[in-house]
Design a protein around this motif. Structure first.
Motif, PDB file in Angstrom:
ATOM      1  N   ILE A 149     -42.103  49.687  42.384  1.00 53.26           N
ATOM      2  CA  ILE A 149     -41.188  49.898  43.521  1.00 53.26           C
ATOM      3  C   ILE A 149     -39.743  49.885  43.047  1.00 53.26           C
ATOM      4  O   ILE A 149     -38.940  50.753  43.414  1.00 53.26           O
ATOM      5  CB  ILE A 149     -41.430  48.827  44.613  1.00 53.26           C
ATOM      6  CG1 ILE A 149     -42.741  49.101  45.323  1.00 53.26           C
ATOM      7  CG2 ILE A 149     -40.293  48.806  45.618  1.00 53.26           C
ATOM      8  CD1 ILE A 149     -43.150  48.027  46.290  1.00 53.26           C
ATOM      9  N   VAL A 150     -39.402  48.914  42.193  1.00 54.75           N
ATOM     10  CA  VAL A 150     -38.033  48.848  41.657  1.00 54.75           C
ATOM     11  C   VAL A 150     -37.720  50.111  40.868  1.00 54.75           C
ATOM     12  O   VAL A 150     -36.647  50.716  41.008  1.00 54.75           O
ATOM     13  CB  VAL A 150     -37.873  47.584  40.770  1.00 54.75           C
ATOM     14  CG1 VAL A 150     -36.548  47.610  40.028  1.00 54.75           C
ATOM     15  CG2 VAL A 150     -37.958  46.337  41.614  1.00 54.75           C
ATOM     16  N   ALA A 196     -37.263  53.148  43.232  1.00 55.82           N
ATOM     17  CA  ALA A 196     -36.011  53.055  43.991  1.00 55.82           C
ATOM     18  C   ALA A 196     -34.820  53.407  43.112  1.00 55.82           C
ATOM     19  O   ALA A 196     -33.890  54.103  43.548  1.00 55.82           O
ATOM     20  CB  ALA A 196     -35.849  51.653  44.569  1.00 55.82           C
ATOM     21  N   LEU A 197     -34.843  52.937  41.848  1.00 56.74           N
ATOM     22  CA  LEU A 197     -33.730  53.258  40.941  1.00 56.74           C
ATOM     23  C   LEU A 197     -33.770  54.727  40.538  1.00 56.74           C
ATOM     24  O   LEU A 197     -32.727  55.376  40.419  1.00 56.74           O
ATOM     25  CB  LEU A 197     -33.801  52.369  39.690  1.00 56.74           C
ATOM     26  CG  LEU A 197     -33.293  50.947  39.817  1.00 56.74           C
ATOM     27  CD1 LEU A 197     -33.347  50.270  38.475  1.00 56.74           C
ATOM     28  CD2 LEU A 197     -31.877  50.885  40.358  1.00 56.74           C
ATOM     29  N   LYS A 250     -34.673  57.244  42.218  1.00 55.93           N
ATOM     30  CA  LYS A 250     -34.130  58.110  43.270  1.00 55.93           C
ATOM     31  C   LYS A 250     -32.628  58.266  43.126  1.00 55.93           C
ATOM     32  O   LYS A 250     -32.056  59.265  43.542  1.00 55.93           O
ATOM     33  CB  LYS A 250     -34.453  57.513  44.642  1.00 55.93           C
ATOM     34  CG  LYS A 250     -35.822  57.882  45.151  1.00 55.93           C
ATOM     35  CD  LYS A 250     -36.015  57.321  46.538  1.00 55.93           C
ATOM     36  CE  LYS A 250     -37.488  57.080  46.795  1.00 55.93           C
ATOM     37  NZ  LYS A 250     -37.693  56.190  47.941  1.00 55.93           N
ATOM     38  N   LYS A 251     -31.976  57.229  42.575  1.00 57.87           N
ATOM     39  CA  LYS A 251     -30.528  57.289  42.371  1.00 57.87           C
ATOM     40  C   LYS A 251     -30.172  57.762  40.971  1.00 57.87           C
ATOM     41  O   LYS A 251     -28.995  57.794  40.610  1.00 57.87           O
ATOM     42  CB  LYS A 251     -29.922  55.896  42.582  1.00 57.87           C
ATOM     43  CG  LYS A 251     -30.014  55.418  44.007  1.00 57.87           C
ATOM     44  CD  LYS A 251     -29.063  54.272  44.218  1.00 57.87           C
ATOM     45  CE  LYS A 251     -28.590  54.251  45.651  1.00 57.87           C
ATOM     46  NZ  LYS A 251     -27.465  53.341  45.823  1.00 57.87           N
TER      47      LYS A 251
END
Lengths: 110, 88
Positions: free
Chosen positions: A44-45, A48-49, A51-52
């Motif tokens: 998940i981490v 999420a990273l 995506k950026k």
């Protein structure tokens, strides 16, 4: 021999905790769930990273080095290397705080 | 803007000082405590330090304490059709 004042090892010697030499099957099952939970947090981490367009050194290192729960051998899941043991392996439940530490890798060849 | 929702599931009692420090930096004081942090590298690094202890989700918006409490409230099982004493 029987009754509340029998001579048993904890009574005659004071504190004695016995840890069985192997894990029970429910213990193994809960251990697998914990391993999977950690895998899920990392993924998940990571997503999420990603995506950026970011990442971190620790995350990259974990992904490079650490096997996922499904990729691990049962030997590595349930036992760890220990130089003092016969055949160099002991149960993972003998590791201090074993339910809250990540211990997935062992020396190659052992 | 994306946020990490971090919930402390396991206590860090007996773990190294650095683990306690990472939890303090995240603002997690007790088990089942939930905090929101924007997705960034430094927050990700702190989560990686305590990954065995926490549950993490990526969410769009952080919720306030009252909103989280409202979400936990169970369905009362009834609804009020008409209040008494308002017919005058």
């Amino acid at each position: 021999m029987f009754g509340p004042f029998r001579a048993s090892s904890p009574l005659s010697g004071g504190l004695l905790w016995k840890i069985p030499w192997r894990l029970s099957s429910p213990q193994k099952y809960r251990h697998r769930l914990r391993l999977r939970r950690v895998d899920k947090v990392v993924s998940i981490v990571d997503s999420a990273l990603a995506k950026k367009g970011l990442s971190t050194k620790g995350l990259e290192r974990w992904k490079d080095e650490m096997p996922k729960e499904q990729e691990m051998l049962p030997k590595d899941k349930y036992t760890v290397f220990d130089r003092k043991e016969k055949k160099y392996r002991k149960g993972i439940h003998k590791v201090p705080k074993w339910t809250r530490v990540s211990q997935r890798l062992n020396p190659p060849g052992y | 803007m994306a946020y990490f929702r971090v919930t402390l599931l396991r206590s860090a009692i007996g773990l190294p000082k650095k683990t306690h420090g990472a939890l303090a930096a995240l603002g997690l004081r007790r088990r089942m405590n939930t905090v929101y942090h924007p997705v960034s590298q430094d927050v990700a690094g702190m989560i990686m330090k305590v990954k065995e202890l926490v549950d993490v989700q990526e969410v769009e918006q952080p919720l306030t304490k009252t909103e989280m409490r409202e979400m936990r409230r169970p369905d009362p099982g009834f609804y009020v059709e008409k209040r008494a004493g308002l017919g005058r």
